[in-house]
Design a protein around this motif. Sequence first.
Motif, short mmCIF file in Angstrom:
data_model
loop_
_atom_site.label_atom_id
_atom_site.label_comp_id
_atom_site.label_asym_id
_atom_site.label_seq_id
_atom_site.Cartn_x
_atom_site.Cartn_y
_atom_site.Cartn_z
N GLN A 10 7.55 -5.57 -11.40
CA GLN A 10 6.19 -6.00 -11.72
C GLN A 10 5.50 -6.62 -10.50
OE1 GLN A 10 5.92 -9.06 -14.74
NE2 GLN A 10 3.73 -8.69 -15.10
N ALA A 11 6.21 -7.47 -9.78
CA ALA A 11 5.61 -8.13 -8.61
C ALA A 11 5.27 -7.12 -7.53
CB ALA A 11 6.57 -9.19 -8.07
N LEU A 12 6.17 -6.18 -7.27
CA LEU A 12 5.92 -5.20 -6.22
C LEU A 12 4.77 -4.27 -6.60
CD1 LEU A 12 9.59 -4.36 -5.17
CD2 LEU A 12 7.96 -5.84 -3.99
N ALA A 13 4.67 -3.93 -7.88
CA ALA A 13 3.56 -3.09 -8.32
C ALA A 13 2.23 -3.81 -8.16
CB ALA A 13 3.77 -2.68 -9.77
N HIS A 14 2.23 -5.13 -8.35
CA HIS A 14 1.00 -5.91 -8.25
C HIS A 14 0.57 -6.12 -6.79
CE1 HIS A 14 -2.07 -8.62 -9.77
NE2 HIS A 14 -1.67 -9.56 -8.92
N LEU A 15 1.50 -5.95 -5.84
CA LEU A 15 1.17 -6.19 -4.44
C LEU A 15 0.05 -5.30 -3.94
CD1 LEU A 15 4.54 -6.75 -2.51
CD2 LEU A 15 2.64 -8.36 -2.77
N GLY A 16 0.00 -4.05 -4.42
CA GLY A 16 -1.03 -3.13 -3.95
C GLY A 16 -2.42 -3.68 -4.16
N GLU A 17 -2.61 -4.41 -5.25
CA GLU A 17 -3.92 -5.01 -5.53
C GLU A 17 -4.07 -6.36 -4.86
OE1 GLU A 17 -6.30 -6.90 -9.37
OE2 GLU A 17 -4.66 -5.50 -9.69
N ALA A 18 -2.99 -7.17 -4.87
CA ALA A 18 -3.10 -8.53 -4.36
C ALA A 18 -3.07 -8.61 -2.84
CB ALA A 18 -1.95 -9.37 -4.93
N ASP A 19 -2.28 -7.76 -2.20
CA ASP A 19 -2.11 -7.87 -0.75
C ASP A 19 -1.70 -6.52 -0.17
OD1 ASP A 19 -1.23 -8.49 1.91
OD2 ASP A 19 -1.04 -10.57 1.29
N PRO A 20 -2.67 -5.71 0.27
CA PRO A 20 -2.34 -4.37 0.78
C PRO A 20 -1.35 -4.38 1.95
CG PRO A 20 -4.71 -4.59 0.43
CD PRO A 20 -4.12 -5.96 0.26
N ALA A 21 -1.41 -5.41 2.80
CA ALA A 21 -0.49 -5.45 3.94
C ALA A 21 0.94 -5.64 3.47
CB ALA A 21 -0.89 -6.57 4.90
N LEU A 22 1.17 -6.59 2.57
CA LEU A 22 2.52 -6.81 2.05
C LEU A 22 3.01 -5.59 1.27
CD1 LEU A 22 2.44 -10.52 0.81
CD2 LEU A 22 3.51 -9.61 2.88
N ARG A 205 -8.37 -8.93 2.27
CA ARG A 205 -7.63 -9.87 1.44
C ARG A 205 -6.15 -9.86 1.83
NH1 ARG A 205 -8.76 -5.36 -1.63
NH2 ARG A 205 -7.00 -4.33 -2.69
N GLY A 206 -5.48 -10.94 1.44
CA GLY A 206 -4.05 -11.03 1.70
C GLY A 206 -3.72 -11.40 3.13
N ILE A 207 -2.50 -11.13 3.51
CA ILE A 207 -1.98 -11.53 4.80
C ILE A 207 -2.71 -10.83 5.95
CG2 ILE A 207 -0.15 -9.83 5.17
CD1 ILE A 207 0.44 -13.57 5.31
N GLY A 208 -3.34 -9.70 5.68
CA GLY A 208 -4.05 -8.97 6.72
C GLY A 208 -5.20 -9.76 7.33
N ARG A 209 -5.74 -10.73 6.59
CA ARG A 209 -6.82 -11.54 7.14
C ARG A 209 -6.35 -12.42 8.29
NH1 ARG A 209 -9.39 -15.14 3.11
NH2 ARG A 209 -7.30 -15.35 2.27
N LEU A 210 -5.03 -12.60 8.41
CA LEU A 210 -4.47 -13.44 9.48
C LEU A 210 -3.97 -12.60 10.65
CD1 LEU A 210 -2.29 -15.82 7.25
CD2 LEU A 210 -4.63 -16.20 8.04
N ALA A 211 -4.36 -11.33 10.71
CA ALA A 211 -3.78 -10.40 11.69
C ALA A 211 -3.83 -10.94 13.11
CB ALA A 211 -4.48 -9.05 11.60
N GLY A 212 -4.89 -11.61 13.48
CA GLY A 212 -5.00 -12.11 14.85
C GLY A 212 -4.45 -13.50 15.04
N ALA A 213 -3.89 -14.08 13.99
CA ALA A 213 -3.46 -15.48 14.06
C ALA A 213 -1.98 -15.66 13.80
CB ALA A 213 -4.26 -16.31 13.05
N LEU A 214 -1.19 -14.61 13.95
CA LEU A 214 0.25 -14.71 13.71
C LEU A 214 0.99 -14.62 15.04
CD1 LEU A 214 0.57 -12.42 10.55
CD2 LEU A 214 0.61 -14.91 10.62
N GLY A 215 1.62 -15.71 15.42
CA GLY A 215 2.34 -15.72 16.68
C GLY A 215 3.81 -15.39 16.56
N ASP A 216 4.29 -15.15 15.34
CA ASP A 216 5.72 -14.92 15.13
C ASP A 216 6.05 -13.45 14.95
OD1 ASP A 216 8.33 -16.02 14.90
OD2 ASP A 216 8.29 -15.70 12.75
#
Length: 406
Positions: A10-22, A205-216
């Motif tokens: 269920q969680a993985l199926a919901h990721l497509g809507e909640a966070d395309p990058a994840l 939306r999601g983690i993709g909005r931080l694309a330029g701010a991830l140093g790890d």
Amino acid sequence: MTVHSERAGQALAHLGEADPALAALALWIAHRDGAPMRSDGATIYYDAGFALRPLPEQVGLAGHHILHVAFRHTPRMAAMQEREGARFDARRFNLAADVIVNEALLAAEHALPRPAVRLSDLLALLGEPAEAAATALADWDVERLYLALGAREAQGGGETESYARAKAFAPDLAPDADRGGEDPEAADWQGHLSRALEAGRQAGRGIGRLAGALGDLPAPHVPWERQLRGLVARALGHRPQHAPARPARRWIAREAQARAAGSPTPGFEPALARDGARPRIAVGLDTSGSVEDDMLTLFAAELAGLAGRTGAETHLLAFDETVQETRLLPPTGIAAALRARPLRRGGGTSFVEVLTQAEALRPAITVVLTDLDGVFPPRPGTPVVWATPHAPLAPPPFGRVLVMDR
């Protein structure tokens, strides 16, 4: 997506809507049911309690482990363990990885089970200035944070472990004993992350909005220690010389065979003589204050390993503008010897005298630990490796630069 975990479906199926990058990153990961919940370099295992959580927490927890895999935290943990040996603290490394991942997920507006360890909390314990989440995520990677926490603990600070206990922190990275410090998939994951984050950025939306701010983010990387070992090993490599007074064994055999056959004697071929002298390394240590204590500790440990593996005679030259002290380091206990006799710190930097004295030792190679901010002499006759904590603004006039960036 082929998902073999019933608990995570269920969680993985919901990721497509909640966070395309994840969601995109999850496609490259195996998902299995298992206990405890954990992840390694390729698989996430979901325990029975996962399916009992609210859906937003399931998504956040799945995202936590997806980022562990995508950021290559398990192989990077193995690489740090290879570097530090017996000093390595797996719990501290896992904590550093968790706070970075959690801070990123919270900045992306995901929910996490409480209490959750956070990067902002640990930076406050380290006395770092308060920063916005995006700034902190851009400035810190897991290796740098792990070493900073270790330096704090070495000063007697127990706040980190107290904080971890208060937050009920439990390690969730499963080591991969078969791979050691190697990660042949790092380059692939760099590509997966780049494409996934771009998709998330475009979706807004999601983690993709931080694309330029991830140093790890992971990167194909050969640890500086391994590069240093290779450079020193090549410099110390046996270079046999011809011995004109002694014939080579194969010439003796060919000459005997020619006589027996009555054919012409082959041309003389001298043997190769081994140089019985013990190899020698000169190590220049910049004590001007620009080299931090934790980097000096790592360098001393690697220096001790090099001397032990090669059997080389190791000469230390501590310098700033002039050479303050020279030592022939013991075959064993090099790191302990440096701690037992601390070196003077402070002053400017000049490489003229240290390289002149190093040259007089006739070493196979000279290794200089410095920030490269100083006066350079003419090129010496022996190879020079500059081991520096940060990439220099301008390259030195000679020698090989080795950036100790991890």
